[in-house]
Design an enzyme around this catalytic site. Structure first.
Site, PDB file in Angstrom:
ATOM      1  N   LYS A 152     -50.333  38.745  42.417  1.00  0.00           N
ATOM      2  CA  LYS A 152     -50.678  38.526  43.822  1.00  0.00           C
ATOM      3  C   LYS A 152     -49.420  38.526  44.692  1.00  0.00           C
ATOM      4  O   LYS A 152     -48.294  38.476  44.175  1.00  0.00           O
ATOM      5  CB  LYS A 152     -51.440  37.194  43.942  1.00  0.00           C
ATOM      6  CG  LYS A 152     -52.779  37.189  43.182  1.00  0.00           C
ATOM      7  CD  LYS A 152     -53.485  35.842  43.308  1.00  0.00           C
ATOM      8  CE  LYS A 152     -54.779  35.822  42.498  1.00  0.00           C
ATOM      9  NZ  LYS A 152     -55.499  34.529  42.640  1.00  0.00           N
ATOM     10  N   TYR A 198     -63.398  40.178  45.378  1.00  0.00           N
ATOM     11  CA  TYR A 198     -63.759  38.754  45.352  1.00  0.00           C
ATOM     12  C   TYR A 198     -65.181  38.500  45.839  1.00  0.00           C
ATOM     13  O   TYR A 198     -65.503  37.378  46.246  1.00  0.00           O
ATOM     14  CB  TYR A 198     -62.754  37.951  46.183  1.00  0.00           C
ATOM     15  CG  TYR A 198     -61.451  37.683  45.451  1.00  0.00           C
ATOM     16  CD1 TYR A 198     -61.432  37.045  44.201  1.00  0.00           C
ATOM     17  CD2 TYR A 198     -60.223  38.038  46.011  1.00  0.00           C
ATOM     18  CE1 TYR A 198     -60.254  36.788  43.538  1.00  0.00           C
ATOM     19  CE2 TYR A 198     -59.019  37.793  45.339  1.00  0.00           C
ATOM     20  CZ  TYR A 198     -59.045  37.149  44.106  1.00  0.00           C
ATOM     21  OH  TYR A 198     -57.866  36.895  43.447  1.00  0.00           O
ATOM     22  N   ASN A 207     -51.654  31.018  43.276  1.00  0.00           N
ATOM     23  CA  ASN A 207     -51.656  30.930  41.813  1.00  0.00           C
ATOM     24  C   ASN A 207     -51.229  32.217  41.119  1.00  0.00           C
ATOM     25  O   ASN A 207     -51.516  32.439  39.942  1.00  0.00           O
ATOM     26  CB  ASN A 207     -52.987  30.370  41.290  1.00  0.00           C
ATOM     27  CG  ASN A 207     -54.157  31.298  41.536  1.00  0.00           C
ATOM     28  OD1 ASN A 207     -53.975  32.395  42.085  1.00  0.00           O
ATOM     29  ND2 ASN A 207     -55.337  30.891  41.130  1.00  0.00           N
ATOM     30  N   HIS A 266     -54.074  37.401  39.014  1.00  0.00           N
ATOM     31  CA  HIS A 266     -55.502  37.515  38.723  1.00  0.00           C
ATOM     32  C   HIS A 266     -55.682  38.154  37.348  1.00  0.00           C
ATOM     33  O   HIS A 266     -54.949  39.078  36.999  1.00  0.00           O
ATOM     34  CB  HIS A 266     -56.205  38.398  39.763  1.00  0.00           C
ATOM     35  CG  HIS A 266     -57.583  38.807  39.335  1.00  0.00           C
ATOM     36  ND1 HIS A 266     -58.683  38.003  39.535  1.00  0.00           N
ATOM     37  CD2 HIS A 266     -58.033  39.905  38.657  1.00  0.00           C
ATOM     38  CE1 HIS A 266     -59.748  38.604  39.019  1.00  0.00           C
ATOM     39  NE2 HIS A 266     -59.391  39.755  38.478  1.00  0.00           N
ATOM     40  N   GLU A 314     -63.793  45.845  37.521  1.00  0.00           N
ATOM     41  CA  GLU A 314     -62.552  45.703  38.291  1.00  0.00           C
ATOM     42  C   GLU A 314     -61.612  46.887  38.067  1.00  0.00           C
ATOM     43  O   GLU A 314     -60.988  47.372  39.016  1.00  0.00           O
ATOM     44  CB  GLU A 314     -61.875  44.371  37.930  1.00  0.00           C
ATOM     45  CG  GLU A 314     -62.683  43.188  38.433  1.00  0.00           C
ATOM     46  CD  GLU A 314     -62.103  41.816  38.096  1.00  0.00           C
ATOM     47  OE1 GLU A 314     -62.630  40.822  38.610  1.00  0.00           O
ATOM     48  OE2 GLU A 314     -61.133  41.731  37.299  1.00  0.00           O
TER      49      GLU A 314
END
Ligand code: DAT
Ligand code: MG
Length: 149
Positions: free
Chosen positions: A9, A49, A112, A115, A126
């Site tokens: 990310k 998402y 965080n 992913h 995905e």
């Protein structure tokens, strides 16, 4: 062969952790079959998402994931989906075990770092959302017999 979708990310990219994060999957013995740095459109972020779209954190999650470059990857290997989730650690970095990526590098659920697909079926969806077929490379590392019996 099993594959999973992994994305570093914007916080992981901005903090200069790309190399260290890639190393964890590489040294574990998984095979990198897709890799690109990209800006994420709002449309792609919202599709990725989609399951979270009713959650209160959805707008900030979309804002975050589109706020800077993301490194998108596909990793291959037996059991890679579940193993990558272990390497990544719990969603909240404060709860993530030391030795996991989130446990070692983060303190906030909204930062965080990474992913990883949560199931084999999710991984397939995905991977096809983020990568074109021709962007993925099927190859057999010469080291394989030293990693897989
Ligand atoms: P994971 O990324 O571990 O699969 P998830 O799919 O439940 O976790 O959520 C997707 C992302 O949404 C997560 O990486 C960070 C954000 N998120 C999840 N729960 C959150 C919460 N309670 N508050 C803020 N952000 C949250
Ligand atoms: Mg998830």
């Amino acid at each position: 062969m099993e594959r999973t979708f992994i994305a570093i990310k914007p916080d992981g990219v901005q903090r200069g952790l790309v190399g260290q994060i890639i190393s964890r999957f590489e040294t574990k013995g998984f095979t990198l079959v897709g890799l690109k740095i990209m800006s994420v459109s709002k449309e792609l972020a919202e599709k990725h998402y989609e399951v979270h779209k009713e959650r209160p954190f959805f707008p900030s999650l979309i804002q975050f994931i589109t706020s800077g470059p993301v490194v998108a990857m596909v990793w291959e290997g037996e059991g890679v989906v579940a193993s990558a989730r272990k390497i990544i650690g719990a969603t909240n970095p404060l709860s993530a075990e030391p030795g996991t990526i989130r446990g070692d590098y983060g303190i906030s659920v909204g930062r965080n770092l990474i992913h990883g697909s949560d199931a084999i079926e999710t991984a397939k969806t995905e991977i096809s959302l983020w990568f074109k077929d021709e962007e993925l490379v099927s190859w057999q590392p010469t080291l394989t017999p030293w990693i897989v019996e």
